[in-house]
Write an enzyme that holds these catalytic residues in place. Structure first.
Site, PDB file in Angstrom:
ATOM      1  N   TYR A  22       0.795  -1.228   0.000  1.00  0.00           N
ATOM      2  CA  TYR A  22       0.000   0.000   0.000  1.00  0.00           C
ATOM      3  C   TYR A  22       0.830   1.283   0.000  1.00  0.00           C
ATOM      4  O   TYR A  22       0.265   2.373  -0.056  1.00  0.00           O
ATOM      5  CB  TYR A  22      -0.951   0.003   1.198  1.00  0.00           C
ATOM      6  CG  TYR A  22      -1.896  -1.168   1.188  1.00  0.00           C
ATOM      7  CD1 TYR A  22      -2.950  -1.219   0.286  1.00  0.00           C
ATOM      8  CD2 TYR A  22      -1.718  -2.247   2.050  1.00  0.00           C
ATOM      9  CE1 TYR A  22      -3.809  -2.300   0.246  1.00  0.00           C
ATOM     10  CE2 TYR A  22      -2.580  -3.334   2.017  1.00  0.00           C
ATOM     11  CZ  TYR A  22      -3.615  -3.354   1.119  1.00  0.00           C
ATOM     12  OH  TYR A  22      -4.464  -4.428   1.084  1.00  0.00           O
ATOM     13  N   HIS A  99      -8.873   1.199  -5.775  1.00  0.00           N
ATOM     14  CA  HIS A  99      -8.048   0.309  -4.951  1.00  0.00           C
ATOM     15  C   HIS A  99      -6.605   0.746  -5.105  1.00  0.00           C
ATOM     16  O   HIS A  99      -6.137   0.962  -6.233  1.00  0.00           O
ATOM     17  CB  HIS A  99      -8.202  -1.147  -5.382  1.00  0.00           C
ATOM     18  CG  HIS A  99      -9.582  -1.672  -5.170  1.00  0.00           C
ATOM     19  ND1 HIS A  99     -10.009  -2.127  -3.941  1.00  0.00           N
ATOM     20  CD2 HIS A  99     -10.633  -1.777  -6.011  1.00  0.00           C
ATOM     21  CE1 HIS A  99     -11.275  -2.507  -4.048  1.00  0.00           C
ATOM     22  NE2 HIS A  99     -11.678  -2.295  -5.295  1.00  0.00           N
TER      23      HIS A  99
END
EC number: 4.2.1.10
Length: 143
Positions: A22, A99
């Site tokens: 991430y 996302h």
């Protein structure tokens, strides 16, 4: 134009949760990115994050009632929450699903999103820049 930027479970942990997946951008950095981009584009941006599904459903209902556009990162709920999908289907304005990671390049259980079928578009795998791109898209559609 009002845009809700809504974030699902564990996204409040950005910067410390799996930075190899991430990145190192914190949630506070993400909020600032979205608000700054919104100001540049003349959008009223409301950024929220929750780990409670019922709270996200309430925000989606609020956006539907107001006719607000939504940038949504449903996180884990994207893979199985029919409730989130159905709340998204109530939206009257565009919905961009975002996302941070490429869900199609990860574990097989992450490859499908039940939300995608009711989204205007989907951005994945472009890191937090996906949020900025989603806001640019919504601003362009509004003009």
């Amino acid at each position: 134009m009002r845009v809700y930027v809504l974030n699902g479970p564990n996204l409040g942990r950005l910067g410390t949760r799996q930075p190899e997946v991430y990145g190192t951008t914190t949630y506070a950095d993400l909020v600032e990115l979205c608000q700054r981009t919104g100001r540049e584009l003349g959008l009223e941006v409301v950024v929220r994050q929750t780990d409670a599904e019922h709270e996200l459903l309430g925000w989606l209902h609020e956006a539907a009632d107001l006719g607000a556009a939504v940038v949504l990162n449903p996180a884990a709920w994207s893979h199985y929450s029919v409730a989130v999908r159905d709340a998204c289907a109530l939206l009257r304005a565009p919905l961009v699903e975002v996302h941070i990671s490429n869900i199609h390049a990860r574990e097989p259980f992450r490859h499908q999103s039940v939300v995608s079928a009711v989204a205007t578009g989907v951005i994945c795998g472009l890191g937090v820049d996906g949020y900025r791109l989603a806001l640019y898209h919504l601003a362009a559609r509004h003009r």
